[in-house]
Enzyme design. Structure first.
Site, PDB file in Angstrom:
ATOM      1  CG  ASP A 167      -2.051   1.057   1.088  1.00 56.14           C
ATOM      2  OD1 ASP A 167      -2.294   1.544  -0.033  1.00 56.14           O
ATOM      3  OD2 ASP A 167      -2.630   1.405   2.130  1.00 56.14           O
ATOM      4  CG  ASP A 205      -3.855  -2.653  -4.467  1.00 53.12           C
ATOM      5  OD1 ASP A 205      -4.546  -2.742  -5.492  1.00 53.12           O
ATOM      6  OD2 ASP A 205      -4.293  -2.250  -3.390  1.00 53.12           O
ATOM      7  CG  ASP A 357     -14.004  -0.412   1.643  1.00 55.21           C
ATOM      8  OD1 ASP A 357     -13.481  -1.532   1.596  1.00 55.21           O
ATOM      9  OD2 ASP A 357     -14.822  -0.015   0.801  1.00 55.21           O
TER      10      ASP A 357
END
Length: 377
Positions: A167, A205, A357
């Site tokens: 991230d 990601d 989230d």
């Protein structure tokens, strides 16, 4: 309860919050492919009055970067039939018996939302995430899932999520301390894969969000991801490993494919293809079109395919670009390994619906009100 503790990430260990993104649509999105039907959920009446929801252990939500409009001109299409696959996967997916939603269902039989959440979310197979860096117990934790699937003749979906610099140091930061430690962690992960069919969604990601890395750091990460794919497939030849393609509102297909190629996604020794839309909301039609463009640009053997996270994309991405538990979303296509779509190997629920989230509940934790909204929309 031993399995629960060993499989699911403890609440708060990874802050499951997405980075902000928009939903700009490029000219290549004008013509959508016809997507053949898979089971859909029938409409339900309006939500009953809520009762207090339980929270439990959490699986993480990866970050999502700001989009780049996809390229309007895909490379020439390659054809592939299901018969070309050298090792077809089973049509049955595994539902692991320990998850936050199942904990809630067991503890809240009298809640008016119980039947909807139990039948529409808890009964569906979903991925199991491994996001905490605990190498000493990792093999046993992976084996608990893969052996459970093998015992029932079903296919588990596993998500290793421990790449260093995860991230880009944002909300879901964490992972292994360095790439050497990560390589060793993957070795231990691979030791738990067993010999049955299994799908590995490798590091959400890790490729699409690599812009934050320097060229040297990016090359090192991609080399480690390529190694990870080789290790996983060597440990279990029936494992199907998919690499991160972001989603249709993020990187252009050519750019994403170039990075994927560097990460080993075009090599059959490392890869069975790509995945997209993890923890996101883009429509299945948009993802099918995008994934095919990425695969065209990627090259590699004709058998490479794509899997799409359809857990929350029933209404598509919100037009205002809200990323954190946006209102008005709903469940997408139910998980299946029989999509009827060329080069689309599966629709999966990678992000478990109802796990927040960070806006409707603590990041990564199950929130009954959010789950009910998704299931009854």
């Amino acid at each position: 309860m031993v399995v629960v503790a060993s499989v699911v990430v403890a609440a708060g260990s990874v802050a499951g919050v997405l980075s902000a993104f928009g939903d700009r649509r490029g000219p290549d999105r004008a013509q959508r492919p016809v997507v053949s039907a898979s089971p859909r959920l029938a409409p339900l009446p309006a939500a009953p009055s809520a009762s207090p929801s339980a929270t439990g252990s959490a699986s993480p939500t990866p970050a999502t970067s700001a989009p780049v409009t996809p390229s309007p001109t895909p490379s020439p299409s390659r054809t592939r039939t299901k018969q070309e696959r050298t090792s077809p996967v089973s049509a049955r997916l595994y539902r692991h018996p320990d998850s936050q939603v199942l904990d809630w269902v067991r503890a809240n039989a009298g809640d008016p939302r119980h039947a909807v959440i139990a039948s529409r979310i808890a009964d569906q197979p979903a991925a199991v995430w491994f996001a905490d860096y605990s190498p000493d117990t990792l093999t046993a934790r992976v084996a608990a899932v893969t052996s459970g699937g093998a015992a029932l003749g079903r296919v588990p979906v596993l998500v290793p999520y421990a790449i260093p610099g995860r991230d880009c140091g944002g909300y879901s930061q964490g992972g292994a301390p360095d790439l050497g430690a990560y390589d060793a962690w993957i070795d231990r992960f691979a030791d738990g894969l067993g010999s049955g069919e299994v799908i590995v969604v490798l590091e959400p990601d890790s490729v699409a969000q690599a812009e934050c890395l320097s060229a040297g750091e990016r090359a090192d990460r991609f080399a480690s991801l390529a190694r990870a794919g080789r290790v996983l497939k060597a440990a279990n030849p029936r494992a199907r490993v998919y690499f991160d393609a972001g989603h249709s509102g993020w990187n252009a297909p050519g750019k994403q494919a170039a990075w994927l190629r560097q990460a080993g996604a075009a090599s059959p020794a490392s890869s069975d293809g790509i995945f997209s839309n993890v923890s996101n909301f883009h429509t299945t039609a948009d993802e099918v079109a995008y994934d095919r463009r990425v695969l065209d640009a990627l090259g590699g053997p004709a058998g490479l395919g794509a899997v799409i996270d359809t857990s929350r994309n029933g209404n598509g991405a919100p037009p205002d670009g809200i990323w954190c538990d946006p209102a008005g979303r709903k469940l997408g296509r139910t998980p299946t390994l029989s999509t009827g779509e060329d080069r689309i190997d599966a629709y999966l629920w990678v992000k478990l619906p109802g796990e927040s989230d960070g806006c409707k509940g603590k990041p990564g934790t199950f929130t009954a009100s959010y789950a009910y909204d998704l299931a009854s929309s």
